[in-house]
Motif scaffolding. Structure first.
Motif, short mmCIF file in Angstrom:
data_model
loop_
_atom_site.label_atom_id
_atom_site.label_comp_id
_atom_site.label_asym_id
_atom_site.label_seq_id
_atom_site.Cartn_x
_atom_site.Cartn_y
_atom_site.Cartn_z
N LEU A 1 -5.62 0.83 7.59
CA LEU A 1 -4.71 0.22 6.76
C LEU A 1 -3.21 0.99 6.77
O LEU A 1 -3.27 2.26 6.97
CB LEU A 1 -5.10 0.37 5.12
CG LEU A 1 -6.52 -0.38 5.20
CD1 LEU A 1 -6.79 -0.23 3.53
CD2 LEU A 1 -6.29 -1.95 5.51
N LYS B 1 -8.08 -6.49 8.54
CA LYS B 1 -6.49 -6.46 8.94
C LYS B 1 -6.57 -8.05 9.46
O LYS B 1 -7.27 -8.33 10.35
CB LYS B 1 -6.25 -5.53 9.92
CG LYS B 1 -4.91 -5.05 9.97
CD LYS B 1 -4.63 -3.80 10.94
CE LYS B 1 -3.19 -3.22 10.99
NZ LYS B 1 -2.89 -2.66 9.72
N PHE C 1 -12.93 -3.80 4.49
CA PHE C 1 -11.52 -3.56 4.81
C PHE C 1 -11.09 -4.55 6.13
O PHE C 1 -11.95 -4.31 7.06
CB PHE C 1 -11.14 -2.28 5.21
CG PHE C 1 -11.28 -1.13 4.14
CD1 PHE C 1 -10.17 -0.87 3.17
CD2 PHE C 1 -12.68 -0.40 3.87
CE1 PHE C 1 -10.44 -0.12 2.12
CE2 PHE C 1 -12.69 0.64 3.22
CZ PHE C 1 -11.67 0.67 1.97
N VAL D 1 -10.53 -5.22 0.68
CA VAL D 1 -9.02 -4.65 0.74
C VAL D 1 -8.49 -5.41 2.02
O VAL D 1 -8.93 -4.80 3.15
CB VAL D 1 -8.86 -3.19 0.73
CG1 VAL D 1 -7.05 -2.87 0.73
CG2 VAL D 1 -9.35 -2.64 -0.66
N LEU E 1 0.81 -1.29 0.10
CA LEU E 1 0.04 0.02 -0.05
C LEU E 1 0.94 1.18 -0.06
O LEU E 1 1.60 1.56 1.01
CB LEU E 1 -0.88 -0.12 1.06
CG LEU E 1 -1.95 1.00 1.37
CD1 LEU E 1 -2.72 1.32 0.28
CD2 LEU E 1 -2.42 1.13 2.67
N ASP F 1 -5.36 -6.15 4.96
CA ASP F 1 -3.95 -5.60 5.01
C ASP F 1 -3.48 -7.00 5.86
O ASP F 1 -4.07 -7.46 6.61
CB ASP F 1 -3.84 -4.52 6.01
CG ASP F 1 -2.77 -3.89 6.58
OD1 ASP F 1 -1.80 -4.73 6.37
OD2 ASP F 1 -2.55 -2.83 6.90
N ARG F 2 -2.22 -7.27 5.33
CA ARG F 2 -1.50 -8.58 5.76
C ARG F 2 -0.46 -8.14 6.52
O ARG F 2 0.38 -9.09 6.85
CB ARG F 2 -1.29 -9.39 4.44
CG ARG F 2 -2.27 -9.79 3.66
CD ARG F 2 -3.36 -10.71 4.02
NE ARG F 2 -4.33 -11.21 3.43
CZ ARG F 2 -5.29 -12.17 3.77
NH1 ARG F 2 -5.06 -12.97 4.66
NH2 ARG F 2 -6.28 -12.29 2.87
N ASP G 1 2.11 -1.61 4.11
CA ASP G 1 1.98 -3.10 4.48
C ASP G 1 1.68 -3.75 3.25
O ASP G 1 0.96 -3.20 2.08
CB ASP G 1 0.61 -2.99 5.34
CG ASP G 1 0.85 -3.00 6.87
OD1 ASP G 1 2.19 -3.00 7.09
OD2 ASP G 1 0.08 -3.21 7.78
N TYR G 2 1.49 -5.11 3.13
CA TYR G 2 1.27 -5.70 2.04
C TYR G 2 -0.11 -5.83 2.10
O TYR G 2 -0.99 -6.19 3.21
CB TYR G 2 1.71 -7.38 2.00
CG TYR G 2 3.19 -7.35 1.73
CD1 TYR G 2 3.50 -7.25 0.28
CD2 TYR G 2 4.17 -6.98 2.23
CE1 TYR G 2 4.94 -7.28 -0.20
CE2 TYR G 2 5.54 -6.75 2.12
CZ TYR G 2 5.85 -6.86 0.71
OH TYR G 2 7.06 -7.09 0.11
N VAL G 3 -1.16 -5.63 0.89
CA VAL G 3 -2.57 -5.72 1.00
C VAL G 3 -3.06 -6.58 -0.30
O VAL G 3 -2.21 -6.72 -1.27
CB VAL G 3 -3.09 -4.28 0.91
CG1 VAL G 3 -2.89 -3.53 1.99
CG2 VAL G 3 -2.71 -3.46 -0.39
N THR G 4 -4.18 -7.13 -0.27
CA THR G 4 -4.81 -7.79 -1.18
C THR G 4 -6.02 -7.18 -1.66
O THR G 4 -6.77 -6.82 -0.82
CB THR G 4 -4.66 -9.28 -1.05
OG1 THR G 4 -5.95 -9.33 -0.04
CG2 THR G 4 -3.82 -10.26 -0.70
#
Length: 247
Positions: free
Chosen positions: A96, A82, A80, A125, A40, A127-128, A100-103
């Motif tokens: 978010l 997390k 959203f 969306v 992101l 947040d990983r 951070d890695y997001v899908t």
């Protein structure tokens, strides 16, 4: 006269078939999942900007010849999430974290371009976190329906799964019992939103996915003795691949 009637009748049937085909085609719109994975960069009230690094086949195909940084639309229906230690929480856009890695999951027409997908509001969306941890052991995935649970176990009637799991079930009965433990996350999905539950909330006949990470070449007994990573209740098919990639 009869010939004219036959011609009119055939024309009517043809028109009906064309209309039906068009209706079916219209009903199949926005039916392909595009999953973009990356870091992101920024966010606004109506979009997220991501440096895309991976994705499913449809998403990667849409990015051929396109910039890596893309801005995806969101709206008030976007969910959203997390994720922390395998547990999801519904959050707001402000939660978010940059970098951070997001899908980003989007539904669009088959073969859509990136210009066409990114203007459609994302469905979810997620947040990983600051690192993308890849699993170190193979996944054994069993799909079925819930039968029962006891202390540290869950029994399902297996009806499907991935290849490593199904190979172990050749010549075996459909009902199989798997180990669960403190590290097992039980999730119930409703309207694309996962909620953490415990095994007591599962109901007989519920659609269940059991995910286990075990060594390559494990026997069925070894897989069953390994505590499941996740037990998912009513998980949407659209979420399955994303969940499979989690450690």
């Amino acid at each position: 006269m009869k010939r004219s009637i036959i011609v009119v009748a055939l024309a009517t049937v043809l028109a009906t078939l064309v209309a039906t085909t068009a209706a079916l085609a219209g009903g199949s719109r926005d039916n392909t999942l595009y999953r973009y994975i990356g870091q992101l960069q920024s966010k606004t009230a109506s979009s997220v900007t991501v440096t895309v690094q991976n994705g499913n086949h449809a998403a990667l195909r849409s990015l051929i010849g396109q910039p890596q940084v893309q801005e995806f639309a969101t709206n008030d229906k976007t969910v959203f999430l997390k994720w922390t230690n395998g547990i999801p929480t519904v959050v707001g856009l402000d939660d978010l974290a940059p970098n951070d890695y997001v899908t980003v999951n989007i539904r669009a027409d088959r073969g859509a371009t990136i210009a066409q997908t990114k203007v459609k509001p994302a469905a979810t969306v997620a947040d990983r976190g600051p690192t993308w941890e890849r699993p170190t052991k193979p996944l054994y995935l069993f799909r079925g329906t819930f039968v029962s649970s006891a202390d540290g176990t869950i029994t399902i009637t297996v009806k499907g799964g991935n290849r490593p799991a199904l190979k172990l079930l050749i010549g075996r009965p459909g009902d199989q019992t798997f180990t669960t433990g403190p590290e097992t996350v039980f999730l119930h999905w409703a309207k694309r939103i996962p909620t953490v539950i415990d095994a007591s909330k599962l109901k007989v006949g519920d659609r269940i996915i059991v995910r286990i990470r075990a060594g390559r070449g494990s026997t069925l007994a070894q897989v069953q003795a390994t505590p499941a990573k996740r037990v998912a209740d009513r998980e949407p098919r659209a979420s399955e691949t994303n969940q499979n990639n989690q450690s």
